[in-house]
Write a protein that holds these residues in place. Structure first.
Motif, PDB file in Angstrom:
ATOM      1  N   GLN A 225       0.802  -1.228   0.000  1.00 51.95           N
ATOM      2  CA  GLN A 225       0.000   0.000   0.000  1.00 51.95           C
ATOM      3  C   GLN A 225       0.837   1.281   0.000  1.00 51.95           C
ATOM      4  OE1 GLN A 225      -3.938   0.257   0.364  1.00 51.95           O
ATOM      5  NE2 GLN A 225      -3.151  -1.313  -1.025  1.00 51.95           N
ATOM      6  N   ARG A 226       1.973   1.207  -0.659  1.00 54.56           N
ATOM      7  CA  ARG A 226       2.838   2.374  -0.805  1.00 54.56           C
ATOM      8  C   ARG A 226       3.779   2.129  -1.967  1.00 54.56           C
ATOM      9  NH1 ARG A 226       7.862   0.899   0.477  1.00 54.56           N
ATOM     10  NH2 ARG A 226       8.192  -0.796   1.969  1.00 54.56           N
ATOM     11  N   PRO A 227       4.403   3.176  -2.505  1.00 56.36           N
ATOM     12  CA  PRO A 227       5.427   2.940  -3.529  1.00 56.36           C
ATOM     13  C   PRO A 227       6.680   2.346  -2.900  1.00 56.36           C
ATOM     14  CG  PRO A 227       4.630   5.237  -3.546  1.00 56.36           C
ATOM     15  CD  PRO A 227       4.155   4.619  -2.283  1.00 56.36           C
ATOM     16  N   ALA A 228       7.397   1.580  -3.680  1.00 53.80           N
ATOM     17  CA  ALA A 228       8.705   1.091  -3.250  1.00 53.80           C
ATOM     18  C   ALA A 228       9.741   2.199  -3.429  1.00 53.80           C
ATOM     19  CB  ALA A 228       9.103  -0.127  -4.067  1.00 53.80           C
ATOM     20  N   GLU A 229      10.858   2.063  -2.765  1.00 46.16           N
ATOM     21  CA  GLU A 229      11.993   2.949  -2.975  1.00 46.16           C
ATOM     22  C   GLU A 229      12.902   2.320  -4.036  1.00 46.16           C
ATOM     23  OE1 GLU A 229      12.105   5.867  -1.565  1.00 46.16           O
ATOM     24  OE2 GLU A 229      10.383   5.492  -0.258  1.00 46.16           O
ATOM     25  N   VAL A 230      13.679   3.143  -4.718  1.00 47.81           N
ATOM     26  CA  VAL A 230      14.553   2.601  -5.769  1.00 47.81           C
ATOM     27  C   VAL A 230      15.534   1.589  -5.196  1.00 47.81           C
ATOM     28  CG1 VAL A 230      14.337   4.573  -7.333  1.00 47.81           C
ATOM     29  CG2 VAL A 230      16.105   4.603  -5.561  1.00 47.81           C
ATOM     30  N   GLU A 231      15.934   1.769  -3.943  1.00 45.70           N
ATOM     31  CA  GLU A 231      16.875   0.825  -3.330  1.00 45.70           C
ATOM     32  C   GLU A 231      16.240  -0.553  -3.148  1.00 45.70           C
ATOM     33  OE1 GLU A 231      18.216   4.871  -2.690  1.00 45.70           O
ATOM     34  OE2 GLU A 231      16.296   3.896  -2.206  1.00 45.70           O
ATOM     35  N   ASP A 232      14.908  -0.596  -2.957  1.00 44.18           N
ATOM     36  CA  ASP A 232      14.229  -1.890  -2.839  1.00 44.18           C
ATOM     37  C   ASP A 232      14.410  -2.708  -4.112  1.00 44.18           C
ATOM     38  OD1 ASP A 232      13.186  -1.234  -0.298  1.00 44.18           O
ATOM     39  OD2 ASP A 232      11.461  -0.234  -1.190  1.00 44.18           O
ATOM     40  N   ILE A 233      14.300  -2.042  -5.250  1.00 46.71           N
ATOM     41  CA  ILE A 233      14.453  -2.732  -6.528  1.00 46.71           C
ATOM     42  C   ILE A 233      15.925  -3.082  -6.757  1.00 46.71           C
ATOM     43  CG2 ILE A 233      13.848  -2.691  -8.961  1.00 46.71           C
ATOM     44  CD1 ILE A 233      11.518  -2.134  -6.917  1.00 46.71           C
ATOM     45  N   ALA A 234      16.797  -2.127  -6.422  1.00 49.11           N
ATOM     46  CA  ALA A 234      18.231  -2.354  -6.610  1.00 49.11           C
ATOM     47  C   ALA A 234      18.716  -3.554  -5.805  1.00 49.11           C
ATOM     48  CB  ALA A 234      19.012  -1.104  -6.214  1.00 49.11           C
ATOM     49  N   ASN A 235      18.167  -3.760  -4.619  1.00 49.02           N
ATOM     50  CA  ASN A 235      18.581  -4.912  -3.808  1.00 49.02           C
ATOM     51  C   ASN A 235      18.328  -6.229  -4.542  1.00 49.02           C
ATOM     52  OD1 ASN A 235      19.381  -3.263  -1.707  1.00 49.02           O
ATOM     53  ND2 ASN A 235      17.458  -3.439  -0.591  1.00 49.02           N
ATOM     54  N   MET A 236      17.186  -6.317  -5.227  1.00 48.55           N
ATOM     55  CA  MET A 236      16.893  -7.529  -5.984  1.00 48.55           C
ATOM     56  C   MET A 236      17.830  -7.661  -7.179  1.00 48.55           C
ATOM     57  SD  MET A 236      15.151 -10.306  -6.291  1.00 48.55           S
ATOM     58  CE  MET A 236      13.553 -10.244  -5.458  1.00 48.55           C
ATOM     59  N   VAL A 237      18.119  -6.544  -7.836  1.00 45.81           N
ATOM     60  CA  VAL A 237      19.037  -6.573  -8.979  1.00 45.81           C
ATOM     61  C   VAL A 237      20.414  -7.064  -8.527  1.00 45.81           C
ATOM     62  CG1 VAL A 237      20.250  -5.154 -10.679  1.00 45.81           C
ATOM     63  CG2 VAL A 237      17.807  -4.774 -10.252  1.00 45.81           C
ATOM     64  N   VAL A 238      20.913  -6.512  -7.437  1.00 49.84           N
ATOM     65  CA  VAL A 238      22.238  -6.908  -6.952  1.00 49.84           C
ATOM     66  C   VAL A 238      22.248  -8.392  -6.593  1.00 49.84           C
ATOM     67  CG1 VAL A 238      23.953  -6.573  -5.125  1.00 49.84           C
ATOM     68  CG2 VAL A 238      22.838  -4.591  -6.169  1.00 49.84           C
ATOM     69  N   TYR A 239      21.197  -8.863  -5.949  1.00 52.37           N
ATOM     70  CA  TYR A 239      21.144 -10.296  -5.629  1.00 52.37           C
ATOM     71  C   TYR A 239      21.174 -11.142  -6.901  1.00 52.37           C
ATOM     72  CZ  TYR A 239      19.414 -14.910  -4.667  1.00 52.37           C
ATOM     73  OH  TYR A 239      19.296 -16.273  -4.636  1.00 52.37           O
ATOM     74  N   ALA A 240      20.371 -10.763  -7.899  1.00 53.11           N
ATOM     75  CA  ALA A 240      20.318 -11.538  -9.141  1.00 53.11           C
ATOM     76  C   ALA A 240      21.664 -11.569  -9.852  1.00 53.11           C
ATOM     77  CB  ALA A 240      19.245 -10.978 -10.066  1.00 53.11           C
ATOM     78  N   CYS A 241      22.506 -10.571  -9.565  1.00 57.04           N
ATOM     79  CA  CYS A 241      23.836 -10.493 -10.177  1.00 57.04           C
ATOM     80  C   CYS A 241      24.912 -11.177  -9.338  1.00 57.04           C
ATOM     81  CB  CYS A 241      24.223  -9.029 -10.390  1.00 57.04           C
ATOM     82  SG  CYS A 241      23.194  -8.143 -11.577  1.00 57.04           S
ATOM     83  N   SER A 242      24.540 -11.723  -8.211  1.00 59.88           N
ATOM     84  CA  SER A 242      25.531 -12.234  -7.267  1.00 59.88           C
ATOM     85  C   SER A 242      25.899 -13.688  -7.525  1.00 59.88           C
ATOM     86  CB  SER A 242      24.990 -12.108  -5.836  1.00 59.88           C
ATOM     87  OG  SER A 242      23.927 -13.029  -5.630  1.00 59.88           O
ATOM     88  N   MET A 243      26.981 -14.112  -6.878  1.00 63.38           N
ATOM     89  CA  MET A 243      27.365 -15.520  -6.895  1.00 63.38           C
ATOM     90  C   MET A 243      26.269 -16.366  -6.248  1.00 63.38           C
ATOM     91  SD  MET A 243      30.461 -15.171  -8.139  1.00 63.38           S
ATOM     92  CE  MET A 243      31.849 -14.040  -8.194  1.00 63.38           C
ATOM     93  N   GLN A 244      25.641 -15.812  -5.220  1.00 60.98           N
ATOM     94  CA  GLN A 244      24.640 -16.558  -4.470  1.00 60.98           C
ATOM     95  C   GLN A 244      23.401 -16.887  -5.282  1.00 60.98           C
ATOM     96  OE1 GLN A 244      26.449 -14.023  -3.419  1.00 60.98           O
ATOM     97  NE2 GLN A 244      26.913 -14.129  -1.231  1.00 60.98           N
ATOM     98  N   ALA A 245      23.210 -16.184  -6.405  1.00 66.95           N
ATOM     99  CA  ALA A 245      22.016 -16.412  -7.235  1.00 66.95           C
ATOM    100  C   ALA A 245      22.294 -17.387  -8.375  1.00 66.95           C
ATOM    101  CB  ALA A 245      21.511 -15.084  -7.791  1.00 66.95           C
ATOM    102  N   SER A 246      23.267 -18.266  -8.204  1.00 67.26           N
ATOM    103  CA  SER A 246      23.682 -19.146  -9.304  1.00 67.26           C
ATOM    104  C   SER A 246      22.594 -20.126  -9.730  1.00 67.26           C
ATOM    105  CB  SER A 246      24.941 -19.921  -8.910  1.00 67.26           C
ATOM    106  OG  SER A 246      24.690 -20.753  -7.791  1.00 67.26           O
ATOM    107  N   ALA A 247      21.634 -20.414  -8.844  1.00 73.27           N
ATOM    108  CA  ALA A 247      20.557 -21.350  -9.194  1.00 73.27           C
ATOM    109  C   ALA A 247      19.281 -20.629  -9.614  1.00 73.27           C
ATOM    110  CB  ALA A 247      20.267 -22.284  -8.026  1.00 73.27           C
ATOM    111  N   THR A 248      19.373 -19.326  -9.784  1.00 72.02           N
ATOM    112  CA  THR A 248      18.215 -18.536 -10.214  1.00 72.02           C
ATOM    113  C   THR A 248      18.437 -18.080 -11.639  1.00 72.02           C
ATOM    114  OG1 THR A 248      17.840 -17.743  -7.952  1.00 72.02           O
ATOM    115  CG2 THR A 248      16.794 -16.507  -9.727  1.00 72.02           C
ATOM    116  N   SER A 249      17.695 -18.661 -12.577  1.00 73.45           N
ATOM    117  CA  SER A 249      17.825 -18.272 -13.978  1.00 73.45           C
ATOM    118  C   SER A 249      16.506 -18.515 -14.691  1.00 73.45           C
ATOM    119  CB  SER A 249      18.949 -19.048 -14.664  1.00 73.45           C
ATOM    120  OG  SER A 249      19.277 -18.450 -15.916  1.00 73.45           O
ATOM    121  N   GLY A 250      16.188 -17.645 -15.621  1.00 67.82           N
ATOM    122  CA  GLY A 250      14.921 -17.747 -16.324  1.00 67.82           C
ATOM    123  C   GLY A 250      13.745 -17.308 -15.485  1.00 67.82           C
ATOM    124  N   ALA A 251      14.019 -16.573 -14.418  1.00 68.22           N
ATOM    125  CA  ALA A 251      12.967 -16.210 -13.466  1.00 68.22           C
ATOM    126  C   ALA A 251      12.448 -14.804 -13.706  1.00 68.22           C
ATOM    127  CB  ALA A 251      13.491 -16.330 -12.041  1.00 68.22           C
TER     128      ALA A 251
END
Length: 265
Positions: A225-251
């Motif tokens: 019930q509110r807008p997100a902050e740009v950092e909220d989106i950036a956190n997901m982007v950084v995770y998707a770019c990380s070593m830890q996201a190696s099993a996340t693809s095509g999502a």
């Protein structure tokens, strides 16, 4: 979780403000060498200065290139050299009645929102695949699933990115390169912030109250019930770019505040 991208080079398109800049700063803070991009050299230089101030000591540079055509994409790919992380963020949006949208407008949205990512992925992914590691992220939107009636020309481009990212993930199968899409919901990016400031001034309320009113009116299914902050989106982007996201693809990784009323991704 500690994300360490030391030794990796990241290119973030459309990164002079908003989600793009926040993502670039997040990647720089994680240790990546980051290349910013925008159309004008002045804005790129300003963004580099801001990013460096937010991530002191980081290796941050910028390339001015207009990605609405093939020449600009080729220039950016050539100037960036080999990259390990590509964040296809650049895009435009804006409401317009469907019956008033000219062919030229459809083409403009398609070239920038869709073909910029196609061209850069085509240029830069083969090197990632050859090296055995890479991350590609497309910034889609909840509007890809929840097509807005007043922005059909925008929604269709964001739906296209879901198809492209899923297909590229399959193409890169087994290479160590992952490809994902991130789907923001209403977010206090530069353009939205300006709109909220106008609403707040007209209605005599705070910008925060205007943001809540906007979401409740335009995206009533929102859970937060509110807008997100740009950092909220950036956190997901950084995770998707990380070593830890190696099993996340095509999502399709939703950061939409629950706007899309579905229990599956």
């Amino acid at each position: 979780m500690h994300i360490d991208l030391s030794g990796k080079t990241a290119l973030v398109t459309g990164s002079t403000a908003g989600i793009g800049l926040a993502s670039a700063i997040g990647l720089a803070k994680a240790g990546a060498r980051v290349i910013l991009n925008g159309r004008g050299s002045d804005r790129v230089e300003d963004a580099v200065r801001k990013a460096v101030s937010e991530a002191p000591g980081a290796d941050i540079s910028g390339v001015a290139a207009d990605l609405s055509g093939a020449d600009g994409a080729a220039r950016l790919a050539g100037a960036s050299g080999p990259v390990d992380i590509l964040v296809n963020n650049v895009g435009i949006f804006g409401p317009k009645p469907f019956f008033e949208i000219e062919d030229e407008t459809w083409e403009t949205f398609f070239q920038l929102n869709v073909m910029s990512g196609v061209r850069l992925s085509r240029a830069l992914m083969p090197g990632m695949m050859d090296r055995g590691w890479g991350r590609v992220v497309f910034l889609s939107s909840e509007s890809a699933l929840n097509i807005p009636a007043d922005m059909i020309h925008y929604g269709f481009t964001k739906t296209a990115l879901l198809s492209i990212s899923r297909g590229l993930a399959k193409l890169a199968s087994g290479t160590g390169v992952t490809v994902n899409a991130v789907l923001p919901g209403p977010t206090r990016s530069e353009g939205v912030e300006t709109m909220l400031e106008d609403m707040a001034r007209d209605d005599g309320i705070s910008v925060e109250e205007a943001g809540i009113a906007f979401v409740k009116s335009k995206r009533p299914s929102s859970i937060i019930q509110r807008p997100a902050e740009v950092e909220d989106i950036a956190n997901m982007v950084v995770y998707a770019c990380s070593m830890q996201a190696s099993a996340t693809s095509g999502a399709a990784l939703r950061v939409d505040g629950g706007v899309v009323d579905s229990i599956v991704p």
